[in-house]
Design a protein around this motif. Structure first.
Motif, PDB file in Angstrom:
ATOM      1  N   VAL A  61       0.837  -1.207   0.000  1.00 60.27           N
ATOM      2  CA  VAL A  61       0.000   0.000   0.000  1.00 60.27           C
ATOM      3  C   VAL A  61       0.869   1.252   0.000  1.00 60.27           C
ATOM      4  CG1 VAL A  61      -1.648   1.330   1.386  1.00 60.27           C
ATOM      5  CG2 VAL A  61      -2.031  -1.088   1.003  1.00 60.27           C
ATOM      6  N   ALA A  62       1.977   1.218   0.745  1.00 58.73           N
ATOM      7  CA  ALA A  62       2.868   2.373   0.784  1.00 58.73           C
ATOM      8  C   ALA A  62       3.449   2.655  -0.593  1.00 58.73           C
ATOM      9  CB  ALA A  62       3.992   2.129   1.791  1.00 58.73           C
ATOM     10  N   PHE A  63       3.928   1.625  -1.278  1.00 58.29           N
ATOM     11  CA  PHE A  63       4.481   1.847  -2.603  1.00 58.29           C
ATOM     12  C   PHE A  63       3.409   2.225  -3.619  1.00 58.29           C
ATOM     13  CE2 PHE A  63       8.313  -0.323  -1.028  1.00 58.29           C
ATOM     14  CZ  PHE A  63       9.271   0.545  -1.525  1.00 58.29           C
ATOM     15  N   LEU A  64       2.187   1.720  -3.445  1.00 58.28           N
ATOM     16  CA  LEU A  64       1.093   2.125  -4.321  1.00 58.28           C
ATOM     17  C   LEU A  64       0.796   3.612  -4.161  1.00 58.28           C
ATOM     18  CD1 LEU A  64      -1.269   1.447  -6.266  1.00 58.28           C
ATOM     19  CD2 LEU A  64      -2.629   0.975  -4.235  1.00 58.28           C
ATOM     20  N   LEU A  65       0.729   4.078  -2.925  1.00 60.25           N
ATOM     21  CA  LEU A  65       0.453   5.496  -2.684  1.00 60.25           C
ATOM     22  C   LEU A  65       1.608   6.379  -3.148  1.00 60.25           C
ATOM     23  CD1 LEU A  65      -1.276   5.296   0.802  1.00 60.25           C
ATOM     24  CD2 LEU A  65      -2.339   5.641  -1.425  1.00 60.25           C
ATOM     25  N   ILE A  66       2.839   5.919  -2.953  1.00 60.68           N
ATOM     26  CA  ILE A  66       3.988   6.676  -3.444  1.00 60.68           C
ATOM     27  C   ILE A  66       3.936   6.763  -4.969  1.00 60.68           C
ATOM     28  CG2 ILE A  66       6.505   6.602  -3.724  1.00 60.68           C
ATOM     29  CD1 ILE A  66       6.613   5.410  -0.874  1.00 60.68           C
ATOM     30  N   GLY A  67       3.631   5.641  -5.615  1.00 57.07           N
ATOM     31  CA  GLY A  67       3.531   5.634  -7.077  1.00 57.07           C
ATOM     32  C   GLY A  67       2.417   6.536  -7.574  1.00 57.07           C
ATOM     33  N   SER A  68       1.287   6.542  -6.881  1.00 60.62           N
ATOM     34  CA  SER A  68       0.179   7.418  -7.282  1.00 60.62           C
ATOM     35  C   SER A  68       0.559   8.888  -7.128  1.00 60.62           C
ATOM     36  CB  SER A  68      -1.066   7.132  -6.440  1.00 60.62           C
ATOM     37  OG  SER A  68      -1.493   5.817  -6.619  1.00 60.62           O
ATOM     38  N   ASP A  86      -5.252  17.055 -20.868  1.00 58.97           N
ATOM     39  CA  ASP A  86      -5.259  16.672 -19.453  1.00 58.97           C
ATOM     40  C   ASP A  86      -6.018  15.372 -19.211  1.00 58.97           C
ATOM     41  OD1 ASP A  86      -3.995  19.036 -19.126  1.00 58.97           O
ATOM     42  OD2 ASP A  86      -5.516  19.965 -17.854  1.00 58.97           O
ATOM     43  N   GLY A  87      -7.123  15.196 -19.939  1.00 62.08           N
ATOM     44  CA  GLY A  87      -7.975  14.029 -19.721  1.00 62.08           C
ATOM     45  C   GLY A  87      -7.303  12.720 -20.064  1.00 62.08           C
ATOM     46  N   ALA A  88      -6.295  12.749 -20.903  1.00 59.22           N
ATOM     47  CA  ALA A  88      -5.595  11.518 -21.271  1.00 59.22           C
ATOM     48  C   ALA A  88      -4.323  11.326 -20.464  1.00 59.22           C
ATOM     49  CB  ALA A  88      -5.263  11.533 -22.755  1.00 59.22           C
ATOM     50  N   VAL A  89      -3.674  12.421 -20.104  1.00 57.79           N
ATOM     51  CA  VAL A  89      -2.373  12.321 -19.442  1.00 57.79           C
ATOM     52  C   VAL A  89      -2.514  11.863 -17.994  1.00 57.79           C
ATOM     53  CG1 VAL A  89      -0.377  13.647 -18.660  1.00 57.79           C
ATOM     54  CG2 VAL A  89      -1.271  13.989 -20.954  1.00 57.79           C
ATOM     55  N   TYR A  90      -3.414  12.476 -17.254  1.00 59.50           N
ATOM     56  CA  TYR A  90      -3.517  12.169 -15.821  1.00 59.50           C
ATOM     57  C   TYR A  90      -3.810  10.692 -15.539  1.00 59.50           C
ATOM     58  CZ  TYR A  90      -2.866  16.766 -13.803  1.00 59.50           C
ATOM     59  OH  TYR A  90      -2.312  17.927 -13.373  1.00 59.50           O
ATOM     60  N   PRO A  91      -4.878  10.107 -16.101  1.00 55.36           N
ATOM     61  CA  PRO A  91      -5.119   8.685 -15.776  1.00 55.36           C
ATOM     62  C   PRO A  91      -3.993   7.767 -16.232  1.00 55.36           C
ATOM     63  CG  PRO A  91      -7.049   9.654 -16.822  1.00 55.36           C
ATOM     64  CD  PRO A  91      -5.957  10.650 -16.919  1.00 55.36           C
ATOM     65  N   SER A  92      -3.450   8.013 -17.412  1.00 54.47           N
ATOM     66  CA  SER A  92      -2.424   7.102 -17.919  1.00 54.47           C
ATOM     67  C   SER A  92      -1.163   7.156 -17.077  1.00 54.47           C
ATOM     68  CB  SER A  92      -2.105   7.418 -19.382  1.00 54.47           C
ATOM     69  OG  SER A  92      -1.613   8.734 -19.513  1.00 54.47           O
ATOM     70  N   ILE A  93      -0.695   8.340 -16.743  1.00 54.79           N
ATOM     71  CA  ILE A  93       0.526   8.450 -15.942  1.00 54.79           C
ATOM     72  C   ILE A  93       0.297   7.928 -14.523  1.00 54.79           C
ATOM     73  CG2 ILE A  93       2.219  10.056 -14.977  1.00 54.79           C
ATOM     74  CD1 ILE A  93       2.553   9.628 -17.940  1.00 54.79           C
ATOM     75  N   ILE A  94      -0.867   8.216 -13.946  1.00 47.71           N
ATOM     76  CA  ILE A  94      -1.156   7.726 -12.590  1.00 47.71           C
ATOM     77  C   ILE A  94      -1.189   6.201 -12.571  1.00 47.71           C
ATOM     78  CG2 ILE A  94      -2.922   7.617 -10.788  1.00 47.71           C
ATOM     79  CD1 ILE A  94      -3.564  10.551 -11.476  1.00 47.71           C
ATOM     80  N   PHE A  95      -1.839   5.581 -13.567  1.00 46.23           N
ATOM     81  CA  PHE A  95      -1.890   4.117 -13.607  1.00 46.23           C
ATOM     82  C   PHE A  95      -0.510   3.517 -13.855  1.00 46.23           C
ATOM     83  CE2 PHE A  95      -6.572   4.376 -14.810  1.00 46.23           C
ATOM     84  CZ  PHE A  95      -6.979   4.032 -13.543  1.00 46.23           C
ATOM     85  N   ILE A  96       0.269   4.140 -14.722  1.00 46.25           N
ATOM     86  CA  ILE A  96       1.615   3.622 -14.990  1.00 46.25           C
ATOM     87  C   ILE A  96       2.470   3.691 -13.734  1.00 46.25           C
ATOM     88  CG2 ILE A  96       3.767   4.102 -16.239  1.00 46.25           C
ATOM     89  CD1 ILE A  96       1.994   4.921 -18.641  1.00 46.25           C
ATOM     90  N   MET A  97       2.473   4.824 -13.070  1.00 45.81           N
ATOM     91  CA  MET A  97       3.307   4.982 -11.882  1.00 45.81           C
ATOM     92  C   MET A  97       2.794   4.119 -10.712  1.00 45.81           C
ATOM     93  SD  MET A  97       5.723   6.743 -12.964  1.00 45.81           S
ATOM     94  CE  MET A  97       6.624   7.098 -11.492  1.00 45.81           C
ATOM     95  N   SER A  98       1.474   3.954 -10.602  1.00 47.19           N
ATOM     96  CA  SER A  98       0.937   3.066  -9.561  1.00 47.19           C
ATOM     97  C   SER A  98       1.351   1.620  -9.817  1.00 47.19           C
ATOM     98  CB  SER A  98      -0.585   3.173  -9.513  1.00 47.19           C
ATOM     99  OG  SER A  98      -0.974   4.459  -9.167  1.00 47.19           O
ATOM    100  N   GLY A  99       1.331   1.211 -11.077  1.00 47.14           N
ATOM    101  CA  GLY A  99       1.781  -0.137 -11.424  1.00 47.14           C
ATOM    102  C   GLY A  99       3.245  -0.349 -11.115  1.00 47.14           C
ATOM    103  N   ILE A 100       4.062   0.666 -11.414  1.00 46.52           N
ATOM    104  CA  ILE A 100       5.482   0.575 -11.080  1.00 46.52           C
ATOM    105  C   ILE A 100       5.651   0.511  -9.560  1.00 46.52           C
ATOM    106  CG2 ILE A 100       7.664   1.858 -11.137  1.00 46.52           C
ATOM    107  CD1 ILE A 100       6.825   2.835 -13.947  1.00 46.52           C
ATOM    108  N   GLY A 101       4.856   1.290  -8.832  1.00 46.06           N
ATOM    109  CA  GLY A 101       4.916   1.251  -7.372  1.00 46.06           C
ATOM    110  C   GLY A 101       4.545  -0.115  -6.820  1.00 46.06           C
TER     111      GLY A 101
END
Length: 115
Positions: A61-68, A86-101
């Protein structure tokens, strides 16, 4: 009936059914092993080894929140300095970084289990 009441009821019934199925199957398996004469101490093996589940959960959970958080920050930087939508960048980058987290959290939890 109104569909607003059917959704929570069906969700509750689904969760109850899954939990009931897990416990009843486990009970039947244990009874079958005991009928065959297998020692009941095999059910207690593995309880003391490894990292507690709550520590693995907290790490993930900590790494998920850090990634988000990093994803939101990177998306803000991208939308500020580029002309991307904005509508395309925010969800895609958030999901990518959360997955990496989550991936980093999984690797960290696996390393905790080795110690």
């Amino acid at each position: 009936m109104d569909s607003k009441i059917l959704i929570p009821i069906s969700l509750f019934l689904m969760i109850f059914g899954i939990v009931y199925l897990i416990y009843s199957t486990r009970n039947r398996e244990r009874l079958a092993l005991i009928e065959k004469g297998v020692d009941a101490s095999i059910f207690l093996q593995g309880k003391g080894s490894g990292v507690p589940a709550w520590k693995v959960f907290v790490v993930n959970v900590a790494f998920l929140l850090i990634g988000s958080g990093v994803g939101i920050f990177v998306a803000l930087l991208i939308t500020t300095y580029t002309s991307l939508n904005d509508g395309a960048v925010y969800p895609s980058i958030i999901f990518i970084m959360s997955g990496i987290g989550l991936l980093v959290g999984f690797k960290t939890a696996k390393d905790l289990d080795k110690e």
